[in-house]
Design an enzyme around this catalytic site. Structure first.
Site, mmCIF file in Angstrom:
data_model
loop_
_atom_site.group_PDB
_atom_site.id
_atom_site.type_symbol
_atom_site.label_atom_id
_atom_site.label_comp_id
_atom_site.label_asym_id
_atom_site.label_seq_id
_atom_site.Cartn_x
_atom_site.Cartn_y
_atom_site.Cartn_z
ATOM 1 N N GLY A 271 0.981 -1.260 -0.068
ATOM 2 C CA GLY A 271 0.007 -0.009 0.032
ATOM 3 C C GLY A 271 0.954 1.409 -0.043
ATOM 4 N N GLN B 256 2.623 2.892 2.515
ATOM 5 C CA GLN B 256 3.870 2.762 3.186
ATOM 6 C C GLN B 256 4.899 1.719 2.634
ATOM 7 O OE1 GLN B 256 5.687 4.623 5.077
ATOM 8 N NE2 GLN B 256 3.866 6.046 5.751
ATOM 9 N N SER C 211 -2.201 -5.844 -5.215
ATOM 10 C CA SER C 211 -0.920 -5.231 -4.793
ATOM 11 C C SER C 211 0.174 -6.088 -5.461
ATOM 12 C CB SER C 211 -0.662 -5.433 -3.116
ATOM 13 O OG SER C 211 -1.518 -4.317 -2.599
ATOM 14 N N GLU D 84 -5.998 -3.050 10.929
ATOM 15 C CA GLU D 84 -7.310 -3.712 11.512
ATOM 16 C C GLU D 84 -6.946 -5.225 10.765
ATOM 17 O OE1 GLU D 84 -8.304 -1.672 7.444
ATOM 18 O OE2 GLU D 84 -7.326 -1.193 9.266
ATOM 19 N N GLN E 280 -3.810 -6.791 10.593
ATOM 20 C CA GLN E 280 -2.280 -7.398 10.932
ATOM 21 C C GLN E 280 -2.521 -8.226 11.952
ATOM 22 O OE1 GLN E 280 0.346 -3.831 12.511
ATOM 23 N NE2 GLN E 280 0.372 -2.691 10.667
ATOM 24 N N HIS F 29 3.663 1.608 12.889
ATOM 25 C CA HIS F 29 2.696 2.274 13.590
ATOM 26 C C HIS F 29 2.860 1.382 15.134
ATOM 27 C CE1 HIS F 29 -0.488 4.402 15.671
ATOM 28 N NE2 HIS F 29 -1.476 3.659 14.805
ATOM 29 N N GLU G 73 -6.569 27.046 -0.354
ATOM 30 C CA GLU G 73 -5.640 27.941 0.046
ATOM 31 C C GLU G 73 -4.850 27.276 1.399
ATOM 32 O OE1 GLU G 73 -5.988 32.015 0.330
ATOM 33 O OE2 GLU G 73 -7.362 32.211 -1.516
#
Length: 341
Positions: free
Chosen positions: A28, A30, A55, A86, A88, A110, A233
């Site tokens: 994905g 990362q 992937s 979710e 892993q 993480h 902006e």
């Protein structure tokens, strides 16, 4: 305030990581960003993916070495888990844990699953973190520009005694040694990261933009003007803050804008907002948010999918898409190409 120690390439053994075989689990944002950077840094990298998945096809298009997850784990020294939080724990239980052997380095970007106990690594392995402070696509684009994004590192279990050195070397190989690497803990990274996402970077910013957009449109102003003023902006302002802090932004904007900041900003973000932020932080600290998140996805993600669809269908998305298609900035190479990375 504790002293901040920042490591750069000058402090790091950059060759250490090149003597380790790395399995990147996932492709994905990362997985793509870190994995491609490691390959370009001369590291020995294999991508552990679900055979036949989207992937797998994307990674194959880059000519990368790919194996099923279980096979990648068996032959690696470092297993960097870069699939969604979710899933892993399930993938770890079924495909990673049975194939681990003594002395390997289990790595995360993480701390969520380790900190909240959804993954409990067996003894005999190192548990470390290298967490770039940017989306994976930015990790990649900054590396290609001969720059880098800062990373956090943490060591939860140091079985072989060299886990910190390995984490630093890995961080250098993805480009973070060019910017700076900061040591933290799994607890601190997890809780501050979730809070930042929910209160400011994603949740706070998202709803601030949409609510301001709705306020202007409901008052009869053009949605195109509303989009420019409260969404487009924002990047210009954030870039100024990123470069030199809030006062750098104040120096660059008009006196009118600066006065409006001082006298009106606290009417929007006030003590009531801070109370809500403290509630959010408390739910992160006590684990109730983590439990809610995992329950949502294990039960089919119905609420998540409804909220995602509502966001996708918001008028600001249609307006922004139309505006971006008409201007020159839309012609440049994009960070995110959903068909490729």
């Amino acid at each position: 305030m504790s002293k901040l120690n920042i490591y750069t390439d000058a402090d790091i053994d950059k060759e250490l990581i090149k003597h380790k075989k790395i399995a990147i689990i996932g492709f994905g944002s990362q997985g793509y960003g870190q994995g491609m950077n490691l390959v370009d840094s001369g590291c020995d990298v294999v991508f552990g993916l679900r055979k036949g998945g989207s992937s797998w096809a994307k990674a194959a298009d880059y000519g990368l070495k790919i194996l099923p997850i279980s096979e990648a784990v068996k032959q690696a020294d470092i297993i960097q888990i870069l699939i969604p939080d979710e899933v892993q724990s399930e993938v770890y239980k079924n495909e990673i844990e049975p194939n681990l052997h003594e002395g390997q380095y289990l790595m995360f970007s993480h701390g969520f699953n380790i900190h909240y106990g959804f993954i409990e690594p067996k003894s005999g392995v190192n548990v470390i973190m290298v967490a770039p402070k940017a989306p994976g696509h930015t990790v990649r684009s900054e590396y290609k520009a001969n720059k880098g994004v800062p990373s956090l590192i943490a060591v939860e279990k140091d079985y072989t005694g060299d886990s910190k050195a390995v984490a630093l070397s890995y961080a250098s190989a993805i480009g973070s040694g060019r910017a700076g690497v900061i040591e933290t803990t799994f607890k601190e990274e997890t809780e501050t990261d979730l809070f930042g996402e929910q209160a400011v970077l994603c949740g706070g910013c998202d709803y601030l933009i949409k609510t301001a957009f709705e306020t202007l449109v409901e008052a009869g102003y053009s949605p195109y003007m509303a989009y420019f003023e409260v969404c487009h902006e924002l990047k210009l302002i954030v870039d100024l803050i990123y470069e030199g802090g809030i006062e750098n932004m104040h120096y660059s904007v008009s006196n009118n804008a600066e006065y409006g900041d001082y006298t009106r900003g606290s009417r929007i973000i006030n003590s009531e907002t801070k109370l809500r932020m403290k509630e959010i932080l408390s739910q992160i600290q006590d684990g109730s948010y983590a439990k809610e998140f995992m329950t949502e996805f294990k039960s089919g993600s119905k609420n998540f999918n409804t909220l995602r669809k509502e966001s996708e269908n918001h008028l600001i998305e249609k307006t922004g898409s139309e505006i971006r298609s008409l201007f020159s900035w839309n012609d440049r190479e994009k960070l995110v190409n959903r068909n490729k990375n």
